[in-house]
Design a protein around this motif. Structure first.
Motif, short mmCIF file in Angstrom:
data_model
loop_
_atom_site.label_atom_id
_atom_site.label_comp_id
_atom_site.label_asym_id
_atom_site.label_seq_id
_atom_site.Cartn_x
_atom_site.Cartn_y
_atom_site.Cartn_z
N UNK A 263 13.34 -29.76 -3.10
CA UNK A 263 12.81 -30.42 -4.08
C UNK A 263 13.04 -30.15 -5.48
N UNK A 264 12.98 -28.75 -5.84
CA UNK A 264 13.13 -28.42 -7.19
C UNK A 264 13.95 -27.07 -7.41
N UNK A 265 15.20 -26.85 -6.73
CA UNK A 265 15.74 -25.68 -6.68
C UNK A 265 16.47 -25.10 -8.18
N UNK A 266 16.45 -26.38 -8.85
CA UNK A 266 17.08 -26.08 -10.39
C UNK A 266 15.63 -25.69 -11.16
N UNK A 267 14.51 -25.46 -10.84
CA UNK A 267 13.52 -24.71 -11.29
C UNK A 267 13.15 -23.48 -10.98
N UNK A 268 13.35 -23.09 -9.65
CA UNK A 268 13.07 -22.34 -8.90
C UNK A 268 13.97 -20.94 -8.70
N UNK A 269 15.20 -21.38 -8.11
CA UNK A 269 16.12 -20.48 -7.34
C UNK A 269 17.23 -20.24 -8.54
N UNK A 270 17.33 -18.98 -9.10
CA UNK A 270 18.27 -18.80 -10.13
C UNK A 270 19.69 -18.96 -9.55
N UNK A 271 19.78 -18.53 -8.26
CA UNK A 271 21.46 -18.52 -7.56
C UNK A 271 21.82 -19.97 -7.58
N UNK A 272 20.96 -20.95 -7.44
CA UNK A 272 21.18 -22.32 -7.50
C UNK A 272 21.17 -23.09 -8.69
N UNK A 273 20.97 -22.29 -9.66
CA UNK A 273 21.19 -23.20 -11.01
C UNK A 273 22.51 -23.48 -11.31
N UNK A 569 22.26 -29.76 1.85
CA UNK A 569 22.39 -29.93 0.50
C UNK A 569 21.03 -29.75 0.07
N UNK A 570 20.89 -29.45 -1.36
CA UNK A 570 19.49 -29.13 -1.91
C UNK A 570 19.52 -29.80 -3.36
N UNK A 571 18.29 -30.34 -3.72
CA UNK A 571 18.02 -30.70 -5.11
C UNK A 571 18.65 -31.94 -5.26
N UNK A 572 19.50 -32.16 -6.34
CA UNK A 572 19.92 -33.50 -6.69
C UNK A 572 21.22 -33.72 -5.82
N UNK A 573 21.77 -32.60 -5.25
CA UNK A 573 23.01 -33.02 -4.48
C UNK A 573 22.37 -33.71 -3.11
N UNK A 574 21.24 -33.35 -2.57
CA UNK A 574 20.46 -33.74 -1.52
C UNK A 574 20.18 -35.21 -1.80
#
Length: 632
Positions: A263-273, A569-574
């Protein structure tokens, strides 16, 4: 530039508080409009349905998300406040008004903090305030915002968090605690970030004896007592405000990690920023450190205050690094829930104020015979390229006194060419207009000699800003001004985003006018706006997300049922994969979803093939009634 410097040097007066307050009001309003105000967007897609349910218990009773979040949720205090305010104005008017207020409040806090940082005239505070309300800068962690063209709770109380940090820097922990408590009522995460930095700065400053007190024992005991009392007050209030009402709602580690990753890797997971955000963030932080060093060495700077500001900035970085360590390396639930990368907003606030002070110092010290100033590099850094030019201008400024004139001039030309390339690539028209129009208002206010004329100019700034706001809201009779303001706001909104919203609104109008009020719809993943625009319930969408574990599990099942497998795929890619899956949906899958959730209507992409009865169609979407084979 030399002529401007001469004028400002002779007119860098200290203005009256009401003059500065009126400037901040005008700056906040103009920032909102010049950045292109928006409504029914982003997190508002979660908030507005909950407010409407609070106002009407029968609102979309078949909508799973609204029903799940309308019992007791972390949005409850904000929703109650907004519902109460609707007795005075429409919900849309309230959102617009609070967007103005959030920017005005940030401008006021910045102005009066900058006056303390840069004594000796109000050019630096005016520049600092203008930069803060105009420049987007970095978005590391997807949340380092100081300005947004719409209202959300985190921005509405950000001024309280910044104020709390400032009180911590000034060694007033009880004030810091009170401001945090008030802010936590609306957004507990952002509020507690302010307390962590404020209390941390106060405590470390006392340990290092950077309080400026000459009397040792008594003052030290009093200040530590203040920190202890303020901390205790904060813990007690937070416990009863946020722990007791939501006890038993803790997420398991599995569900928490799933939520963060999908749901929100762009907020939580630095390696996925996004890599560009991370790199620009690093550039911005390096530039910030260099600006702080320059300010610290200036003769007029309060060294102890500068050290405490440095502690606050250092704590921001430490907390953000701990977010990486305790989210990705050694997962710790408390740290995972805090979203500590939001603290980049505080560091950004200090950095933009320091940039304002630097530009003011360069302007006031500029001489006719001196090499070209890097001010234009600071003043023309917009969009994603702003951090690069902020660092470039700082390095050019440092080298100006060390290089021969010809070498420096060649370096300046290279930096200017890079700046032009960045402007072409990243643009930033919203920031450009906001910065220069607001800066013009402030500079004119500063150079006007007569007090009566300053009163006229101050009142005129606010009057014009309010007139533009009323034109946008169609409060004054519709006319050329209204059309011009609306056209500008639409013009600075990204075309693809505006086109998508309009397409959603078109199909929403048909659904609202031609389907039963209790109808339930299957919709694409990014169709949260449809729920509000059509006044119809939806099975699920990606943006509107519940908070409790049982509801998150239900949300995940609905997402997988309606939008299929997204692989790794995660976040907006998902989301992109969900949209592709949805485009390829066949009638058998659609009927299965319809039967499972008792949803008789579906909004499909225009290219999706179907034999179900067609109720509405345009170039983007079609609306069908999902029926069994014997019914059509």
């Amino acid at each position: 530039m030399h002529h401007l410097a001469e004028i400002l040097s002779s007119r860098n007066r200290t203005l009256r508080l009401w003059e500065l307050a009126l400037f901040c009001v005008a700056a906040g309003i103009l920032s909102t409009l010049l950045h292109g105000y928006e409504y029914m967007t982003s997190d508002q897609l979660e908030q507005i349905p909950l407010i409407l349910r609070k106002l009407d218990a029968n609102y979309l009773t078949s909508d799973y998300f609204i029903s799940a979040m309308s019992v007791v949720s972390p949005r409850i205090y904000f929703v109650n406040m907004m519902a109460w305010l609707t007795q005075f104005a429409s919900l849309e008017t309230i959102y617009f008004s609070l967007t103005l207020i959030q920017h005005i409040a940030i401008a006021l806090v910045t102005m009066f903090a900058a006056r303390r940082l840069f004594p000796g005239g109000d050019l630096a505070p005016i520049l600092a305030t203008t930069f803060v309300v105009s420049i987007a800068g970095i978005y590391i962690g997807g949340a380092a915002h100081l300005e947004l063209n719409y209202m959300v709770p985190k921005l509405l109380i950000l001024f309280l968090a910044l104020w709390a940090v400032w009180e911590g820097v000034n060694l007033h922990p009880i004030r810091c605690a009170i401001l945090t408590i008030v802010g936590s009522w609306i957004h507990p995460q952002v509020a507690i970030h302010g307390a962590m930095i404020g209390f941390g700065t106060a405590g470390l400053s006392l340990l290092m004896r950077w309080d400026g007190e000459t009397v040792q024992t008594n003052s030290l005991v009093q200040r530590w007592a203040g920190i202890t009392l303020g901390g205790a007050l904060l813990v007690v209030v937070y416990y009863f405000l946020w722990v007791v009402p939501f006890r038993g709602g803790e997420l398991s580690m599995e569900v928490l990690q799933y939520t963060m990753r999908l749901r929100a890797p762009h907020h939580h997971i630095p390696s996925l920023f996004p890599r560009d955000q991370t790199l620009l963030g690093i550039v911005f932080f390096v530039a910030s450190a260099l600006l702080w060093r320059r300010w610290y060495k200036a003769e007029s700077t309060d060294r102890l205050l500068a050290k405490r500001v440095g502690v606050a900035g250092g704590l921001c970085l430490i907390f953000m690094l701990s977010a990486w360590l305790f989210v990705e390396v050694i997962p710790v639930r408390a740290v995972m829930m805090l979203q500590l990368f939001r603290m980049a907003a505080v560091l950004k606030w200090f950095a933009l104020m320091l940039m304002g002070g630097t530009v003011a110092a360069l302007l006031l010290s500029e001489q006719k015979a001196s090499p070209p100033s890097p001010n234009w590099l600071y003043l023309t850094g917009f969009g994603m390229g702003q951090p690069v030019m902020m660092l470039g201008a700082t390095i050019v400024d440092w080298l100006r006194a060390k290089l021969k004139t010809r070498t420096y001039f060649a370096l300046f030309v290279v930096a200017a060419l890079i700046q032009i390339a960045l402007l072409v690539k990243f643009r930033g028209a919203r920031e450009f207009l906001s910065l220069y129009i607001i800066l013009l208002c402030g500079v004119v206010l500063l150079v006007i000699s007569a007090r009566s004329r300053r009163l006229l100019w101050s009142g005129g700034m606010v009057a014009v800003a309010l007139l533009l706001s009323l034109s946008y809201r169609d409060v004054i009779p519709a006319g050329p001004l209204n059309k011009t303001v609306q056209a500008y706001v639409n013009g600075v909104t990204p075309k693809d985003e505006r086109a998508f919203d309009r397409a959603v609104d078109r199909v929403s109008v048909y659904a609202r006018e031609s389907t039963p009020q209790d109808a339930l719809f299957i919709v694409p993943a990014e169709f949260g706006r449809f729920r509000i625009a059509s006044h119809r319930a939806v099975v699920v969408d990606f943006k509107t997300f519940p908070f409790y574990e049982r509801d998150i599990i239900e949300w995940r099942e609905r997402i997988e049922t309606c939008y299929g497998d997204t692989g790794d795929k995660l976040g907006w890619e998902a989301v992109k994969q969900m949209n592709e899956n949805y485009r390829r949906m066949n009638d058998a899958e659609l009927l299965r979803i319809s039967n499972r959730y008792n949803a008789p209507y579906a909004v499909l992409y225009a290219e999706t093939a179907t034999s179900f009865p067609l109720l509405y169609e345009d170039k983007d979407f079609k609306l069908v009634r999902v029926t069994s084979n014997q019914d059509h």
